[in-house]
Structures are given as C-alpha cells and as structure tokens.
Scaffold this active site. Structure first.
Site, PDB file in Angstrom:
ATOM      1  N   LYS A 195       6.162  14.083  -8.864  1.00 32.14           N
ATOM      2  CA  LYS A 195       5.269  14.418  -9.969  1.00 32.14           C
ATOM      3  C   LYS A 195       4.698  15.825  -9.778  1.00 32.14           C
ATOM      4  O   LYS A 195       4.724  16.651 -10.667  1.00 32.14           O
ATOM      5  CB  LYS A 195       4.155  13.373 -10.029  1.00 32.14           C
ATOM      6  CG  LYS A 195       3.199  13.546 -11.162  1.00 32.14           C
ATOM      7  CD  LYS A 195       2.195  12.403 -11.167  1.00 32.14           C
ATOM      8  CE  LYS A 195       1.070  12.711 -12.139  1.00 32.14           C
ATOM      9  NZ  LYS A 195       0.022  11.696 -12.138  1.00 32.14           N
ATOM     10  N   GLY A 253       1.455   8.141 -10.231  1.00 38.43           N
ATOM     11  CA  GLY A 253       2.678   8.029  -9.431  1.00 38.43           C
ATOM     12  C   GLY A 253       3.172   6.602  -9.282  1.00 38.43           C
ATOM     13  O   GLY A 253       4.340   6.292  -9.520  1.00 38.43           O
ATOM     14  N   ARG A 254       2.281   5.691  -8.900  1.00 35.71           N
ATOM     15  CA  ARG A 254       2.720   4.317  -8.616  1.00 35.71           C
ATOM     16  C   ARG A 254       2.926   3.493  -9.882  1.00 35.71           C
ATOM     17  O   ARG A 254       3.273   2.321  -9.806  1.00 35.71           O
ATOM     18  CB  ARG A 254       1.746   3.636  -7.646  1.00 35.71           C
ATOM     19  CG  ARG A 254       0.306   3.653  -8.101  1.00 35.71           C
ATOM     20  CD  ARG A 254      -0.639   3.264  -6.961  1.00 35.71           C
ATOM     21  NE  ARG A 254      -2.044   3.406  -7.331  1.00 35.71           N
ATOM     22  CZ  ARG A 254      -2.733   4.533  -7.223  1.00 35.71           C
ATOM     23  NH1 ARG A 254      -2.151   5.634  -6.767  1.00 35.71           N
ATOM     24  NH2 ARG A 254      -4.001   4.588  -7.568  1.00 35.71           N
ATOM     25  N   GLU A 339      -2.879   1.129  -2.698  1.00 35.14           N
ATOM     26  CA  GLU A 339      -3.285   2.486  -3.073  1.00 35.14           C
ATOM     27  C   GLU A 339      -4.233   2.425  -4.278  1.00 35.14           C
ATOM     28  O   GLU A 339      -5.087   3.289  -4.453  1.00 35.14           O
ATOM     29  CB  GLU A 339      -2.049   3.350  -3.399  1.00 35.14           C
ATOM     30  CG  GLU A 339      -2.344   4.841  -3.406  1.00 35.14           C
ATOM     31  CD  GLU A 339      -1.087   5.715  -3.335  1.00 35.14           C
ATOM     32  OE1 GLU A 339      -0.671   6.088  -2.224  1.00 35.14           O
ATOM     33  OE2 GLU A 339      -0.517   6.019  -4.399  1.00 35.14           O
ATOM     34  N   HIS A 370      11.707 -17.916   9.200  1.00 32.59           N
ATOM     35  CA  HIS A 370      12.160 -17.889  10.588  1.00 32.59           C
ATOM     36  C   HIS A 370      11.498 -16.758  11.361  1.00 32.59           C
ATOM     37  O   HIS A 370      11.984 -16.365  12.422  1.00 32.59           O
ATOM     38  CB  HIS A 370      13.682 -17.766  10.628  1.00 32.59           C
ATOM     39  CG  HIS A 370      14.346 -18.978  10.030  1.00 32.59           C
ATOM     40  ND1 HIS A 370      14.683 -20.083  10.782  1.00 32.59           N
ATOM     41  CD2 HIS A 370      14.653 -19.277   8.744  1.00 32.59           C
ATOM     42  CE1 HIS A 370      15.211 -21.000   9.980  1.00 32.59           C
ATOM     43  NE2 HIS A 370      15.192 -20.533   8.738  1.00 32.59           N
TER      44      HIS A 370
END
Ligand code: F6P
Length: 532
Positions: A195, A253-254, A339, A370
């Site tokens: 960005k 951004g996210r 964030e 597991h």
C-alpha cells in the site's frame, strides 16, 4: 450498575454450571444463526437467553447501529488516521458511496475492470514474459499485502485455472531464495504488493527479485506489476502505470484483499470466480447492515468473543478449521483480529477499561488434535474453540476421508462439551482389567473436565462465494468487538516502534558504533551476531 457489571454477576452465577445441562430440544436451534450458506452454532457455550440479552444490550449500548452505518456511509471512523473505512465498497462495485461529497465508486469500478483485463491477459497468454506466456506469479508483500491473497489462493485451490501463484513476505532471504530457485525468470510475473510502497521487507524482496530477473531478462520492469496507493513511488521504481493498480486510503492493509491486493487470487481463479468471492462478501455486508442484532452473524460471533474473553477471562481463542485448505486462515485472522483490536487506549484517548482482543491461534484439524488439543482438553486453562467445518470436500473420490474429517470435528466439540467423569474413566479401566490401587492411580489421568466452550461455523463447501462470506463475517466481527470495547480497529500504531528500532539497529549489525544507552541484552546479542 452497568451492563458490564451485570455480565460479570451473570458469569459468577453460571460459571460452574454444566453447559450440557442447558440442552433441551430447542437449544441447538435457538443458539444458532444462519445466513447464506453458513450455520453458526454457539449452543455449546455457557450463554443462555438471559446472558445473550445482556450481551445484546452491550452492543446496543455501545451505539453499534450508528457506528456500523457510519462505516458503510464513508464517515471518518478511523479517527487516529483521519480516514474512512470502506473496504466494503470494493466488494459492492455497483453501489454508490460518497466520501467527502464525491462518489468513489467509478474509481473502484475502473480499477476492477483494469485488474480483470490484466488478469485475463496473463491467464490467456496475451501478456507475455520474455520467454512467452506467464507460468508463475510471485506476490511480494507482507501483512495485509500478503496474508489475504496467500490464504485465499490456497483456500480456493480447486478453482485454480491460471498460472501458479507464490508468495514472498519474510525479509529472511531464505523466503525469496527458496521461492525463486525453481522458477524461470523469463516466464515469471512479479507483483509488488505494498500500500505504502515503503515497507522495508517488501522493497528488499522486490529489489532481490528484480536482480534475479535482470540476470536473464532484458527488461525486468516489463514483468513487474504493482498494487499500491503510492503511484509516485511505483513510477520511480520503473513500473509502467498500466500495470499499477491503486486503492485509496480508506482501504486498510488487513482489509484490502477485495481490491488490487487480491490480484494474484484473481489471476489464479479468474475474474468470474473473483466476482463470486466479492459477491459472498457483499452478501455478508448486507446481512450485517440489516439483520436484527439477535440474528446477525457478525454480531453474535463478536458477543460470544466478548463473553469468553472480557467476561469469562479466557485470554486466547483457537481457530480450528476442519478444512485443510484453510491452513492459512489462523495466520490471516491473527493479523485481522490482533492488529485491529490489540490496543490499550480507547478511541477517546483514555485507558481501555477492559482487556483488548484475544490472542488468536490455531491449526487445521485433524493435525491440531495430534499436537495441542491435549492442553485444550486437560490443561488448567480454558481455551474457547472455534471450529470451521465444510459439509463437503472437493474430492468426490475421497469422500471417506471427508467423512472421517467431519466425524473428528464433531467428536472434538462433543468431547469438549461432555468430558469424561472419574466414574466413566474407572469403568473403562475396569473393563480393561485394572483394579485396586493401580486403577485408582490411572483413572484420574483419564478424566476430561469437559464443560469447555466451542462454536462451530459450518458451510456446504469452500467455494469462492462461501469464502467471501466467511472473511467478511470475521471482518465485521472484529469491528463489532472494537465498537463494544471502544477501540479504533483500523489503525496499527503498535507496529511502529519495532520498525524504527530495526532501522537504527541495522548499521550496528554491520559493525557500526553501539550507543551507550543500549540495554545489556541487546548489546550481548549484537556482539554474538557480529562475532559470527
Ligand atoms: O504491519 C504493519 C502494516 O502496516 C500492516 O498493517 C500492513 O498490512 C503491512 O504493514 C504492509 O504494509 P504495506 O502494504 O504498506 O507494505
């Protein structure tokens, strides 16, 4: 008394109660909500009707409806950066969205059309590298410029019909070296996704990729594209504006995979499938905006989260997809949730009155079973679990695998709910022939306390549209939790200090002087690295 106090009292009153005791013929349906292809079942939590009413009151009291409308209509709700928050506009290209008196949608539509034309050219072999049609696409970005497309490209592998996609994010040279080593520079397209176009990890990796390409390709810049808001910097980097796809500052951004940052996904699955992904997100937006709070999936997910974290005090949340192709979903959600809501100061500058958002972690089932489920079942801390479950896989010939996968998912949430009592453990061991002191000793180790909360998000199959619904659901969940906590979910000042210190440390690693005020541990580590 505030609703927070009421919720704390409610928790004190019900915390020892067995969740299993809440189940009657109606509970599963009454403590579930459906939208589109999704079923969200939160009946295996300790939330009852009274608690849910209090939680809904919390959302109402926080002014959720008004904040939600402010977001969708382009108000500058990201107050610390003075920005609107409109990633929702990217997935609803036919809408009209006014920011500062201007309809921003013609720009969104134009960029989407340019992305689609470019993606089609790459896929159809009309856009050529020096060596011919593009065989491999490498997205170089980090954080929000990596995790979304990396997660979705893997999630939608059955829909791939374009060149192979790779992702480089870490500044560790191992990442770029391992990714490029088997690729042909003459048929590779590099997408620099940033960005700001200043992020040091991304620019370092981009420089390395350009040098790698320059060794074999006469005009490396011709095989570069950029996804960025900084057209001045992409121009200075030598990337033709025809291959620069920009977005505005109201896309965080996210939250950016719905626009240009999703280009690698679009190249992988094609523009039509990408539109289905957008449509899934847009459908969730419409639901979030209009459904009553008690039936609203993002709101319910958020309220369950608030109940477990801020009220019950469970600091972490495990995300457990029973869907191997959602391998990267936990990492994606770590950025999205941590964030966004990992903040200690409220929007108004005061200290946050409660804990910030939870630590989010997880792995696909059955692998996690597991590895770390032991602690989830028998550890001393409660870990609320969020299961994701596809009713169907994409491998009709391997339907027996899928049945086993589903059985495991249902078994885990049932085991967390029921547990196994000492009496049951003893009976089991007696059947195996144990008795006396040995039976007494062994039995306690086989007790499961149970009464451990979980939710399940079920969907028919992981299609582009369903993935869009799921990701938009989580985005809005984060928003609702942020509103209730009084947090600005759209800034990220907490990533700055480390970046500044890294810039200052670099010359010291290269042998430069170490200032006297460096702490002893950092000095020791610097000396160790320099000594090797
Ligand atoms: O980690 C901080 C951050 O700003 C993220 O929010 C963002 O997604 C990432 O860095 C990458 O930023 P850019 O796209 O500007 O390179």
């Amino acid at each position: 008394m505030s609703i927070w106090d009421d919720l704390a009292s409610r928790h004190a009153a019900v915390k020892e109660r067995a969740i299993l005791s809440l189940f009657d013929d109606r509970r599963a349906a009454e403590f579930s909500a459906r939208f589109g292809a999704l079923l969200f079942d939160y009946s295996k939590t300790n939330i009852d009707a009274e608690t849910r009413d209090l939680l809904l009151g919390l959302a109402e009291g926080a002014g959720l409806a008004a904040r939600r409308e402010a977001m969708f209509t382009g108000a500058r709700i990201n107050e610390t950066e003075g920005r609107a928050v409109l990633h929702t506009a990217l997935r609803n290209p036919d809408a009209q969205v006014i920011v500062d008196g201007r309809d921003v949608m013609p720009g969104v539509r134009e960029t989407l059309a340019r992305m689609e034309a470019f993606a089609e050219d790459v896929r159809a072999g009309r856009f050529l590298g020096q060596g011919g049609a593009i065989t491999d696409v490498v997205n170089i970005g980090i954080g929000g410029s990596d995790l979304g497309p990396a997660m979705a490209v893997l999630a939608l592998a059955p829909y791939h019909s374009g060149p192979r996609c790779h992702f480089v994010s870490n500044v560790d040279g191992a990442h770029v070296a391992d990714t490029l080593k088997d690729l042909n520079p003459e048929t590779t397209l590099i997408i620099v996704a940033s960005k700001t176009f200043t992020t040091i990890e991304t620019m370092t990796n981009a420089d390395t990729a350009r040098a790698w390409m320059a060794a074999r390709v006469a005009e490396p810049a011709a095989q570069f594209a950029a996804l960025s808001s900084a057209s001045d910097r992409t121009g200075a980097y030598g990337i033709d504006p025809a291959r620069v796809f920009g977005f505005e500052d109201w896309v965080g951004g996210r939250y950016s995979m719905w626009g240009p940052i999703g280009l690698s996904l679009m190249i992988a699955i094609g523009p039509e499938r990408f539109r289905e992904f957008l449509a899934g997100g847009a459908a969730m937006d419409a639901h979030f905006r209009s459904a009553p709070l008690a039936e609203n999936l993002p709101v319910l997910l958020a309220l369950v989260g608030i109940w477990h974290n801020q009220i019950c005090g469970h600091a972490t949340r495990a995300v457990l997809p029973y869907d191997q192709r959602l391998l990267r979903l936990p990492a994606y959600l770590q950025q999205l949730e941590m964030e966004s809501n990992g903040k200690r100061v409220a929007m108004d500058g005061s200290d946050l009155a409660r804990h910030s958002g939870p630590v989010v972690w997880g792995e696909p089932g059955t692998n996690g079973q597991h590895a770390f489920y032991q602690l989830i079942h028998q550890g001393t801390r409660v870990v609320p679990c969020e299961f994701l479950l596809a009713a169907q896989g994409h491998e009709p010939d391997l339907a027996h695998h899928h049945r086993l996968l589903v059985a495991n998912c249902l078994a885990q949430s049932e085991a967390l709910l029921r547990g196994r009592s000492l009496e049951e453990a003893r009976a089991m061991l007696e059947q195996k022939g144990l008795s006396g002191a040995e039976l007494d000793r062994q039995a306690r180790h086989r007790v499961f306390p149970g009464n451990r909360p979980s939710t399940t998000l079920a969907y028919p199959q992981l299609t582009p549209e369903v993935l869009g619904q799921i990701i938009a659901l989580y985005e809005h969940r984060v928003f609702v939790e942020g509103v209730i906590l009084g947090i600005n979910s759209f800034d990220q000042w907490g990533v700055e200090l480390g970046k500044e210190l890294a810039v200052a440390l670099q010359p010291m690693i290269e042998g430069g002087p170490v200032p006297d005020d460096k702490d002893g541990s950092t000095r020791q580590l610097l000396a160790f690295v320099r000594g090797h």
